[in-house]
Design an enzyme around this catalytic site. Structure first.
Site, short mmCIF file in Angstrom:
data_model
loop_
_atom_site.label_atom_id
_atom_site.label_comp_id
_atom_site.label_asym_id
_atom_site.label_seq_id
_atom_site.Cartn_x
_atom_site.Cartn_y
_atom_site.Cartn_z
N ARG A 164 3.37 33.19 34.72
CA ARG A 164 3.11 34.25 35.69
C ARG A 164 4.35 35.13 35.83
O ARG A 164 5.49 34.66 35.70
CB ARG A 164 2.75 33.65 37.06
CG ARG A 164 1.42 32.94 37.09
CD ARG A 164 0.94 32.65 38.51
NE ARG A 164 0.58 33.88 39.22
CZ ARG A 164 -0.61 34.48 39.08
NH1 ARG A 164 -1.50 33.98 38.24
NH2 ARG A 164 -0.88 35.58 39.77
N HIS B 191 2.90 44.69 44.99
CA HIS B 191 2.43 44.27 46.31
C HIS B 191 3.59 44.44 47.30
O HIS B 191 4.66 44.93 46.96
CB HIS B 191 2.12 42.76 46.29
CG HIS B 191 0.97 42.36 45.44
ND1 HIS B 191 -0.34 42.62 45.78
CD2 HIS B 191 0.96 41.70 44.27
CE1 HIS B 191 -1.12 42.11 44.83
NE2 HIS B 191 -0.38 41.54 43.92
N CYS C 35 -2.72 45.62 41.57
CA CYS C 35 -2.77 44.35 40.83
C CYS C 35 -4.19 44.04 40.33
O CYS C 35 -4.66 44.69 39.42
CB CYS C 35 -2.20 43.24 41.70
SG CYS C 35 -1.58 41.88 40.72
#
Ligand code: GLN
Length: 245
Positions: free
Chosen positions: A127, A191, A93
């Protein structure tokens, strides 16, 4: 074999339990009789040239990225030299974004990257959050994880993605690509942490690091029932989101 890992900015880029990836690599190495020797490489620390088999960098909020970006640029040459001579990299990320040319945040402020991966990133208002499932056809495997990023990453023409999005946003919610790979350098938005639920990829990264260390890259299979079950749970959650977003 002693596998030397350089953990970049562990105090700054460690969001969503990314440190767990180091724990998985250490345990999977130990179970094969290898030893993971982890060195933190923080702000103003030198990069031990030629001595690191695998560099690892986790994710972070825009604020943490801004704190480390200029220091990372100072480390560009030894990191590039390491990648060119076959060291492995795993970047997640925020760390992944900073291996590209730049990351422009939602305020329009541009952080420099080190241009190791052929890409750049521009943040958007919405997001990109949720479970992700990828098809990594280069490995004949699927990869499952969790994404949470404002950044839209654009790969250069001809750049190799880590995988194709089966479900989720991926690099930018439009290209159908997720992550990027070049030589033994791998970047991803996933993640979770990523490696406990993708044991094949954990072993792939160990094999890449062992190849650099000059050791045997064959790794005896591990039972991995729990890991495979975790992969399936994550994959099902991603599939339940529906296709690409
Ligand atoms: N701050 C970056 C973004 O929002 C990276 C986020 C992260 O590392 N999870 O895109």
């Amino acid at each position: 074999m002693r596998i030397r890992v350089g953990h970049l900015y562990p105090d700054y880029l460690n969001i969503y339990a990314d440190r767990g990836n180091i724990a998985v690599l250490a345990e999977r190495a130990r179970l094969r009789g290898h030893e993971l020797d982890v060195h933190a490489i923080g702000m103003r620390d030198p990069v031990p040239a030629g001595e690191i088999d695998l560099f690892y960098v986790g994710g972070g909020q825009d604020r943490e990225q801004a704190l480390v970006a200029h220091d990372l640029v100072e480390k560009e040459k030894p990191l590039r030299d390491a990648a060119e001579e076959g060291a492995a990299f795993l970047a997640v990320c925020g760390g992944y974004q900073l291996l590209g040319r730049f990351y422009r945040d939602v305020a329009g402020d541009e952080l420099p990257g080190i241009g190791l991966l052929p890409l750049h990133t521009v943040a958007g208002q919405r997001r990109m959050i949720g479970d992700v499932l990828l098809d990594c056809d280069w490995a004949g495997q699927t990869m499952a994880g969790f994404e949470n990023h404002a950044g839209r990453t654009i790969l250069d023409e001809g750049a190799a993605p880590l995988g194709r999005v089966i479900s989720g946003f991926g690099n930018n919610g439009a290209s159908g690509a997720e992550g990027c790979r070049w030589k033994r350098v791998y970047g991803t938005y996933l993640h979770g942490p990523l490696l406990p639920r993708n044991p094949w990829f954990a072993d792939h990264m160990l094999a890449e690091a062992l190849a650099h260390a000059g050791g045997p890259t064959e790794l005896a299979p591990l039972p991995d029932e729990l890991e495979r079950a975790a992969h399936e749970v994550s994959a099902q959650r991603a599939r339940a989101r529906g296709g690409k977003h």
